[in-house]
Enzyme design. Structure first.
Site, PDB file in Angstrom:
ATOM      1  N   SER A 176       0.839  -1.193   0.000  1.00  0.00           N
ATOM      2  CA  SER A 176       0.000   0.000   0.000  1.00  0.00           C
ATOM      3  C   SER A 176       0.876   1.245   0.000  1.00  0.00           C
ATOM      4  O   SER A 176       2.042   1.208   0.395  1.00  0.00           O
ATOM      5  CB  SER A 176      -0.888   0.030   1.250  1.00  0.00           C
ATOM      6  N   HIS A 177       0.285   2.332  -0.407  1.00  0.00           N
ATOM      7  CA  HIS A 177       0.961   3.620  -0.322  1.00  0.00           C
ATOM      8  C   HIS A 177       1.079   4.069   1.129  1.00  0.00           C
ATOM      9  O   HIS A 177       1.900   4.911   1.454  1.00  0.00           O
ATOM     10  CB  HIS A 177       0.199   4.658  -1.140  1.00  0.00           C
TER      11      HIS A 177
END
Length: 127
Positions: free
Chosen positions: A8-9
């Site tokens: 994920s970011h």
């Protein structure tokens, strides 16, 4: 047992998801690869590659991601791996939370990577 990588970011997002899933799928190797080394939002192929290596087993690794460049950097990370490992890593284009949760539960009861992919097929984000 199939390993799980969460990309994920946001590091907070995947660390929280890892904590949740780990309490339900005891014994499954799960690694979170979120954010950048300086703590900012983003994805890092080196961090993803390390996560894959950390959870790797001969049963394989399933990789789940949130959006956009997470997929691109996951593909880059897999390309950087030794072929003996990369051929057993599969990116799942399904909802991050639901897909990873189902996959981890299935892995915990010994399902194969193929059976797990069949279980999550209905959660596809890309047809």
């Amino acid at each position: 047992m199939v390993g799980i990588v969460l990309v994920s970011h946001s590091n907070k997002l995947v660390e929280g998801l890892k904590d949740l899933i780990s309490q339900m799928a005891v014994g499954v190797k799960i690694c979170a690869a979120g954010g950048t080394d300086d703590g900012r939002i983003g994805t890092d192929p080196m961090k993803i590659m390390s996560a894959i290596e950390e959870v790797y087993s001969d049963d394989g690794v399933l990789l789940f991601f949130d959006i956009g460049s997470a997929l691109m950097n996951a593909e880059l990370a897999i390309d950087m791996l030794d072929e003996s490992i990369s051929k057993k890593v599969e990116i799942c284009k399904v909802s991050l939370v639901e897909g990873a949760f189902v996959a981890a539960i299935d892995s915990s009861i010994g399902k194969s990577i193929g059976d797990i992919k069949e279980s999550i097929k209905g959660l596809q984000i890309e047809k």
